[in-house]
Write a protein that holds these residues in place. Sequence first.
Motif, mmCIF file in Angstrom:
data_model
loop_
_atom_site.group_PDB
_atom_site.id
_atom_site.type_symbol
_atom_site.label_atom_id
_atom_site.label_comp_id
_atom_site.label_asym_id
_atom_site.label_seq_id
_atom_site.Cartn_x
_atom_site.Cartn_y
_atom_site.Cartn_z
ATOM 1 N N GLY A 296 0.807 -1.235 0.000
ATOM 2 C CA GLY A 296 0.000 0.000 0.000
ATOM 3 C C GLY A 296 0.828 1.268 0.000
ATOM 4 O O GLY A 296 0.519 2.226 0.712
ATOM 5 N N LEU A 297 1.841 1.289 -0.828
ATOM 6 C CA LEU A 297 2.769 2.435 -0.827
ATOM 7 C C LEU A 297 2.191 3.637 -1.585
ATOM 8 O O LEU A 297 1.756 3.532 -2.726
ATOM 9 N N ASN A 298 2.183 4.763 -0.888
ATOM 10 C CA ASN A 298 1.748 6.023 -1.512
ATOM 11 C C ASN A 298 2.840 7.070 -1.320
ATOM 12 O O ASN A 298 3.345 7.228 -0.215
ATOM 13 N N VAL A 299 3.176 7.753 -2.395
ATOM 14 C CA VAL A 299 4.159 8.833 -2.314
ATOM 15 C C VAL A 299 3.562 10.051 -2.985
ATOM 16 O O VAL A 299 3.034 9.956 -4.095
ATOM 17 N N GLN A 300 3.611 11.167 -2.286
ATOM 18 C CA GLN A 300 3.157 12.392 -2.949
ATOM 19 C C GLN A 300 3.949 13.599 -2.491
ATOM 20 O O GLN A 300 4.461 13.648 -1.375
ATOM 21 N N ILE A 301 4.087 14.562 -3.411
ATOM 22 C CA ILE A 301 4.717 15.832 -3.063
ATOM 23 C C ILE A 301 3.630 16.881 -3.201
ATOM 24 O O ILE A 301 3.065 17.040 -4.282
ATOM 25 N N LYS A 302 3.338 17.532 -2.080
ATOM 26 C CA LYS A 302 2.200 18.452 -2.001
ATOM 27 C C LYS A 302 0.952 17.697 -2.468
ATOM 28 O O LYS A 302 0.648 16.659 -1.935
ATOM 29 N N LYS B 123 7.894 32.106 -12.757
ATOM 30 C CA LYS B 123 6.998 30.960 -12.831
ATOM 31 C C LYS B 123 7.142 30.082 -11.581
ATOM 32 O O LYS B 123 6.147 29.675 -10.977
ATOM 33 N N VAL B 124 8.408 29.842 -11.189
ATOM 34 C CA VAL B 124 8.656 29.006 -10.003
ATOM 35 C C VAL B 124 8.063 29.682 -8.767
ATOM 36 O O VAL B 124 7.380 29.054 -7.959
ATOM 37 N N ARG B 125 8.289 31.020 -8.657
ATOM 38 C CA ARG B 125 7.784 31.753 -7.489
ATOM 39 C C ARG B 125 6.250 31.729 -7.462
ATOM 40 O O ARG B 125 5.640 31.582 -6.415
ATOM 41 N N LYS B 126 5.672 31.874 -8.671
ATOM 42 C CA LYS B 126 4.209 31.898 -8.776
ATOM 43 C C LYS B 126 3.644 30.563 -8.294
ATOM 44 O O LYS B 126 2.681 30.534 -7.517
ATOM 45 N N GLN B 127 4.272 29.480 -8.738
ATOM 46 C CA GLN B 127 3.820 28.152 -8.316
ATOM 47 C C GLN B 127 3.929 28.017 -6.802
ATOM 48 O O GLN B 127 3.029 27.505 -6.146
ATOM 49 N N PHE B 128 5.045 28.543 -6.261
ATOM 50 C CA PHE B 128 5.271 28.475 -4.831
ATOM 51 C C PHE B 128 4.182 29.256 -4.082
ATOM 52 O O PHE B 128 3.598 28.764 -3.112
ATOM 53 N N VAL B 129 3.881 30.467 -4.573
ATOM 54 C CA VAL B 129 2.871 31.304 -3.923
ATOM 55 C C VAL B 129 1.501 30.627 -4.009
ATOM 56 O O VAL B 129 0.762 30.554 -3.036
ATOM 57 N N GLN B 130 1.175 30.096 -5.214
ATOM 58 C CA GLN B 130 -0.120 29.447 -5.372
ATOM 59 C C GLN B 130 -0.278 28.241 -4.456
ATOM 60 O O GLN B 130 -1.361 27.960 -3.959
ATOM 61 N N LEU B 131 0.836 27.544 -4.242
ATOM 62 C CA LEU B 131 0.780 26.355 -3.384
ATOM 63 C C LEU B 131 0.660 26.717 -1.911
ATOM 64 O O LEU B 131 0.054 25.995 -1.137
ATOM 65 N N ASN B 132 1.251 27.849 -1.524
ATOM 66 C CA ASN B 132 1.370 28.142 -0.094
ATOM 67 C C ASN B 132 0.460 29.250 0.436
ATOM 68 O O ASN B 132 0.245 29.330 1.629
#
Lengths: 231, 466
Positions: free
Chosen positions: A8-14, B23-32
Amino acid sequence: MNILDVDGLNVQIKSTKLLENISFTIKKGSVTALVGHNGAGKSTLMKTIMGIQEKESGEIIIREKYNQDKNFLEYKQHIAFIPEEPLLMSELTAMQHFQLYGKSYQMEEKELINRVEKYVKGFELEGKLDEYPESLSKGMRQKVQTICAMLPDVPLLIIDEPFMGLDIYAVDYFEEILKEKIVKGTSIILTTHQLDRVKDIADHFIMLQDGKLLHKGLITEFETITRRSGK
Amino acid sequence: MKYPSTWQAYWFIKQNRIRKKRKVRKQFVQLNFDLTTTIYSLVLVGYLFATIFIFNDFLGQFHEQFMFIESQMVDRFWLILTIVPIRFIFKSFREPGILITNSEYQLAMLPHSIKKIAVFVMVEKWLKSLIQYLLIATLAILITPIETMLIVIYFSLFWLMEVLCTIPQWKLFQSHIMIRISLFILLISLDIIGVFTSQSILISIFILMLMVATNLIYWKNMFMHIHWGRVIEVNDYMVWNMPLISKATKIKFKKQRKYSIFQNMASRRKPFPYRDSPIHRRLWIQLLRENVEFILQVIGGLFFVILVLPFISDLVTLIGIAISIHVYSVFISSIYRERFYSGIVQVLPWHVGSYRNTFTIWSILGFSPIFLAILIYTIIHFSWMMSLGFILLVISLYVVNYKTKMDNAMAILDRRIGTLTVRETIAFCSLGLIPLYEYHPSISLLIMVFIYLVLFLFNSSKKKNE
């Protein structure tokens, strides 16, 4: 005996899922080829088994005893890894890398020297032992990295693209030592784009697609599946 | 023959770099962050700023301190002028000073002159720093009572030095480490001589002339004997390492350390004696060298804090000493853990105990400047007997905190515990004994003995369970 249990391995980033509900087992002396398109999650799976990539949930157990989450230090003693790109350190010569591996896997000095001599000859690296990685060609660096992982006797070998960067003679020799390891009971997981090369070695396959396990089974069934799915 | 425009090619690269970073900063802001929270946060920050600095005249309370700074700025002008170039020599240990990355270097492979590209890079750097200095100077003029002319003179001086030191820093970066160290020591010695002989004006004029001469001499052969690999490696790291973003995404941008001044020594190439310690020692040296700037900043910062705090009050100094021990033990244990997450070591089995043994000497070496600052304060502040007791207390607390943090780091590496434990809490609270020593020295020492006993019993019961 199961050498590796992934459950049941799950890996996610954000919010991005890299691996989703992956489960499989690997038996002693078995060779499993991880196949899938670029970005399918093959390297992520290998890194997660190595403990380099953090997992969200699921269990990874070696030899039915060593749980990655409970005894990580003991768990690590049972795996050797060959990454796609050599991870060599610019501060250590080739021989010093071998010594680092030997000490890390608690090998006897005599045994280490015997194996180093054997593999260095096989991979035609004589005279390069006191060289730093930057003075070696890319192929030679890959050979050094390969030898490092071949030195210890571990139950599980993880190889990301085993033949990448190796010349034709080195590939043949590498195949030869892999077969020796398999006979001794070492289990192997490998990823490759050169399926023809590993068909003789691998007995099982795991097919990943978009981080999900699409198929798994005997390597003999693999061609039927790919023909059927038109891939 | 018509030559392609270097400026257009350079500008093309710059635009795309800006776009990618945006673009990287925008993605970071949108995520956080979400829009509502951001707007509320901005309003809150604006309100706090207005309350503190505009309506409340917060800085008015520090009028005397500002006047003191102003008088020092007038009195020490020439000395400061001689100190500024030292900063650039120090920087030359790590940074080339001219931001030629792999992209600019590739541009020079095309029919564009590297010198022309370097001029664009330098002018861009000078303009950027000019804008930065203008903004800081404007802020300083607006919110502090320091005389405007003085602020203008100082910021002009800083900017002029930035311009004059660019080429010397670039050439020094390429030079042998001994040259850099010698120059560094020479300038510091000149400063000290200048202070003691009251000849700072003469020294500063000499240094200024030296700067101008270096620029004139090296302008023509700026690109002779350049270690391009090293320049590009460092500059790529500087351009693309975005700390906040790599922290949030857990993706590290690492320098590919390919160069070491010791590598050519034959003894370094010999196989190790087949024991843990020589191998681990080399790995520690490599890690410490990679992070030397950061390490020096932390240790140097703690050293100076302990030296400066006595000017505020004794209680603040004692609290500062306690916090320094805590900060240092957290810092040193995180350096220890870092070893296992970088390079080839991350894929190897870890003998954490053996790594720790070889790391102890480095942790003691790192603590010695901080300890020296504590020792100076102790000798000045306490009587002879009290000093002995205090030093004993400091050493004991350092050992307790260091040991606890390192034990926890080992357990975290084995994935056995989280980040905070009861033992860690006890160790942290025990630091309160340092300010307590000022008022109740014997009680403080007694509690210390008690804590040692508790931790000793805790350790032995843990070992039995294992």
